[in-house]
Motif scaffolding. Structure first.
Motif, short mmCIF file in Angstrom:
data_model
loop_
_atom_site.label_atom_id
_atom_site.label_comp_id
_atom_site.label_asym_id
_atom_site.label_seq_id
_atom_site.Cartn_x
_atom_site.Cartn_y
_atom_site.Cartn_z
N UNK A 342 39.59 30.13 16.70
CA UNK A 342 38.31 29.50 17.79
C UNK A 342 38.03 30.22 18.29
N UNK A 343 39.09 30.83 19.46
CA UNK A 343 39.00 31.09 20.22
C UNK A 343 38.30 32.82 19.99
N UNK A 344 39.01 33.85 19.56
CA UNK A 344 38.18 34.47 18.82
C UNK A 344 36.69 34.37 18.00
N UNK A 345 35.91 33.48 18.04
CA UNK A 345 34.66 33.25 17.89
C UNK A 345 34.44 33.51 19.32
N UNK A 346 34.72 33.16 20.50
CA UNK A 346 33.94 33.79 21.34
C UNK A 346 33.22 35.04 21.52
N UNK A 347 34.04 36.22 20.30
CA UNK A 347 33.36 37.15 20.64
C UNK A 347 32.09 37.04 20.32
N UNK A 348 32.12 36.88 19.90
CA UNK A 348 30.02 36.30 19.48
C UNK A 348 28.64 35.59 20.31
N UNK A 349 30.76 35.95 21.78
CA UNK A 349 28.88 35.69 23.05
C UNK A 349 28.38 37.08 23.05
N UNK A 350 27.38 36.25 23.82
CA UNK A 350 26.28 37.72 24.09
C UNK A 350 27.35 38.21 25.69
N UNK A 351 27.64 37.51 26.54
CA UNK A 351 28.29 38.04 27.61
C UNK A 351 29.48 38.05 27.66
N UNK A 352 30.03 39.44 28.15
CA UNK A 352 31.13 40.21 27.79
C UNK A 352 32.53 38.90 28.67
#
Length: 790
Positions: A342-352
């Motif tokens: 779930x938290x690794x899905x934040x790697x799809x974020x456009x913001x570093x």
């Protein structure tokens, strides 16, 4: 089995295990002194972001836009008094001495033009010493409040507030963070001295440099205040739960201390790994310790609760812990894995920074899992626990809730489903609408000063355009100037725009001045040579530091137009950008087109792109988690069933947000991916206990539901209290992105518990297709032994 041998070794050699774990943590934590805290809003954007590239292009072509803005509000309510003008002159002169100062603009050093015969005179609007005759003061006021370059920028229309704008240049500075810190410190000391020297005026400090520094201050505030508060809340909850579970103060203290060690080591390991990876601490990343400590607690509670029950059932210390490890290893590993996904899905974020947050928390969850199954058992072996056999409590105190849900499954399912549908119907009430000016809480100085200056003078929210004539010296082409003027006039007429800084205002003023200040000549010269001559005369007359590089490039081929915007909301500024682009496509040559850029534009676009990318990431994570659960539960059917309670909490949470707030910003775009792993934790434990009862004990549908409530009901309730309290703490952050993210996460966790208690059990029973019996089977194993996990 290998796992049993490992568990046996852990409990038989606790001191060696503790030493090895602490050495590993020390190695990772050794990097913490090198931790970098970012002070630059550009960290929120990837290097290849097209809006950031456009922003850098503008910065490199014209004078830098990084600024410190000192607003002065005389208590007399009149800027144009000899006393106040003298104050402004003093500030303007001293501001040149601030670190990295490149340019200082105020009404006192505004370059006023006067014609004498054929000569053009350019001089400060307010000469030193400041005049004190009413006639001269009135004349200066008349010029200032009617000058387009000044009003709503450096002087308010009612002349009650004035501003000094200090441009700072960090282009050659390798460590921009240190440079910003120096400028902010020096400026604050300067303003502090002004307050002492001039008590007859109030001073307000804003600007992009101050806003950048506010990022760092918000980060430090969260780390110094919210992280300890979250830890304290967690420890109080843990101690209370363990005392209730064991009835012993000593056990409560030892269990709380052991959990604290796991929390601290997990956080230190994650933050140390963060430094080794090269991640800086930004406002989102500052919340990682709070999230890690919250998630680490659940792992510890799984093992300790079962250990307590095993000891109360008469098992010795070592056997009780080995059995706890055996029974909890798989569910703890599974929930940790799904949380990491779930938290690794934040790697799809456009913001570093949001990617960094996901990665740091994922490392922390992994560390928490390892330490909970290795370090925690070793600590339990060496700490004193007062647990006596025979005090075991049956899990039957959850039967009343289980019976209530079973007997009224149809109305409960209908009511819960209706509530879900009602809540989710408000999802579309949410507007993606960040307000950059409101990123910081009203209790912060930067917000208080910014609000006051915004309401009484000007804002720091802008959108800039670079119009290129495509020829050297083309800035003097009358046709080009006419287009620039038309675009500037169009911008000035827009309801969002407070002020427009444009070169054409200077050119029209020069034309008027050179025609004896005849208002009829306040227009663009119709001859290129004349416009070029005016520009040459004007530039030769300007003092050092006040050249036209803020408006013109070095080859005089392009000009910058900057619109100051009243409202920095995403909707407002993107609407203005779209309309301005349409205007240029329709009324200007194609070569003049510029999309418009600024930090506000960048955040507006980032908000939209981030929520799209985060939804994609959450969807992919959900699919992966469902596949993992299908394999772990050995059932495709239950893997698919798990999708329902895993999807509903985030949908309901955003629906509640749409009903109560209705505005989604950059921070909330990450909530769906963040909460997914936590929500799955609840679903996994409930369904796994349900299936264990069905498969291994051959219990009926209703008794399998009762078994699930008995083994995990209390634990899920307590875990929800701890998680909600800790994420709720983030709502007190000075940084709105973090505050909103924490609040919505807490709401989503509460919804997840309600769904797993009142929606999932009826759903399981309906899908099973069997009528529940009214006779409760005796759950011998449950009544006499511990819950296998939380």
């Amino acid at each position: 089995m290998l796992l049993d041998r490992i568990n046996h070794a852990i409990v038989r050699h606790p001191l060696l295990v503790i030493l090895a774990c602490l050495l590993c943590v020390a190695a990772l934590a050794s990097a913490l002194p090198r931790t970098q805290i970012t002070t630059d809003f550009e960290e929120f954007f990837p290097d290849q972001d097209e809006n950031l590239v456009a922003y850098h292009g503008l910065q490199s072509t014209y004078t830098n836009v990084d600024n410190v803005f000192i607003a002065v509000a005389p208590k007399s309510g009149n800027v144009f008094s000899a006393e106040t003008l003298s104050i402004l002159q003093d500030i303007t002169e001293q501001a040149w001495q601030l670190p990295y100062s490149q340019r200082v603009d105020s009404i006192t050093n505004f370059q006023h033009t006067i014609a004498e015969d054929d000569d053009l005179l350019v001089e400060d609007l307010v000469t030193a010493p400041a005049p004190n005759s009413p006639e001269k003061l009135a004349g200066i006021r008349q010029i200032a409040v009617n000058e387009p370059q000044l009003v709503n920028r450096l002087i308010s229309p009612d002349a009650k507030m004035a501003g000094i704008n200090v441009i700072v240049n960090f282009h050659q500075e390798a460590d921009k963070g240190a440079a910003i810190k120096l400028v902010v410190k020096s400026t604050r000391e300067f303003v502090k001295s002004l307050k002492t020297k001039y008590p007859q005026a109030d001073f307000y400090l804003v600007g992009k440099v101050m806003s950048n520094n506010a990022f760092k201050e918000a980060t430090l505030y969260d780390m110094k205040n919210l992280v300890p508060l979250a830890l304290l809340v967690a420890l109080v909850c843990i101690a209370g739960f363990m005392f209730v579970a064991s009835g012993s103060i000593l056990t409560s203290l030892s269990g709380t201390f052991a959990t604290l060690v796991i929390i601290v080591t997990s956080v230190l390991a994650a933050m140390g790994a963060m430094v080794f990876i090269g991640i800086s601490v930004s406002p989102p990343v500052a919340n990682a310790p709070t999230m890690i400590l919250t998630l680490a607690i659940a792992d510890c509670m799984h093992l300790l609760a079962t250990y307590f029950q095993n000891r109360q059932a008469g098992q010795d210390k070592q056997a009780a812990m080995e059995n706890s490890l055996r029974l909890n290893y798989q569910p703890v590993m599974l929930t940790s894995l799904t949380t990491i996904i779930g938290f690794l899905s934040l790697n799809f974020s456009a913001s570093p920074p949001f990617r960094d947050l996901g990665n740091v928390v994922a490392v922390g969850v992994f560390a928490a899992w390892i330490f909970s199954v290795v370090l925690l058992p070793a600590l339990v072996m060496v700490l004193p626990f007062d647990i006596k056999p025979g005090k075991q409590k049956s899990g039957g105190n959850n039967d009343w809730l289980a019976n209530f849900v079973i007997e009224r499954r149809l109305p409960i399912f209908i009511i819960t489903a209706a509530a879900v549908l009602f809540s989710t119907s408000f999802i579309f009430n949410n507007r993606l609408n960040d307000v950059w000016a409101e990123y910081f809480d009203t209790r912060t100085e930067i917000r208080q000063h910014a609000d006051y200056v915004r309401y009484h003078l000007t804002t720091n929210n802008t959108i800039s355009y670079s119009l290129d004539s495509q020829e050297e010296g083309g800035i003097s082409n009358p046709a080009f100037l006419q287009t620039v003027e038309q675009f500037s006039d169009w911008l000035s007429a827009q309801p969002e725009v407070l002020h427009v800084t444009t070169y054409t205002d200077i050119m029209k003023r020069l034309n008027k001045t050179m025609h004896n200040d005849d208002p009829a000549w306040y227009k663009i010269p119709d001859q290129r040579e004349l416009a070029a001559q005016y520009l040459l005369l004007y530039e030769f007359s300007l003092p050092f530091g006040l050249d036209l590089n803020n408006l013109l490039n070095s080859s005089k081929s392009s000009t910058r137009i900057t619109a100051t915007v009243r409202d920095s909301s995403t909707d407002s500024i993107l609407s203005l950008q779209r309309r301005s682009q349409d205007w240029m496509k329709e009324h200007a040559p194609k070569s003049l087109y510029h999309p418009g850029t600024s930090s506000d534009i960048m955040f507006a676009h980032m908000g939209y792109s981030n929520i799209r990318s985060m939804l994609e990431g959450a969807f992919i994570a959900l699919l992966i988690i469902s596949v993992v659960l299908g394999f772990a539960l050995r059932s495709l059917k239950f893997g698919l069933i798990s999708l329902v309670p895993n999807l509903i909490p985030a949908a309901v949470g955003f629906g509640i947000w749409g009903l109560t707030v209705g505005q989604i910003g950059l921070g909330l775009s990450a909530v769906a991916g963040m909460t997914l792993g936590i929500v799955v934790d609840y679903t996994v434990h409930f369904i796994s206990k349900y299936l264990r009862a069905k498969r291994e004990q051959n219990l009926s549908e209703p008794d399998a539901i009762r078994y699930a409530f008995r083994t995990v009901g209390t634990a899920l309730f307590v875990t929800t209290i701890i998680l909600t309290a800790n994420f709720g703490v983030l709502a007190f952050s000075d940084f709105r992105l973090s505050a909103d993210m924490g609040l919505l996460t807490a709401i989503t966790i509460v919804v997840a518990l309600i769904i797993d208690f009142f929606f999932l059990p009826p759903l399981l029973m309906f899908l099973a297709g069997k009528k529940p019996t009214t006779v409760t089977q005796t759950l011998t194993e449950t009544g006499s032994s511990a819950p296998e996990s939380l």
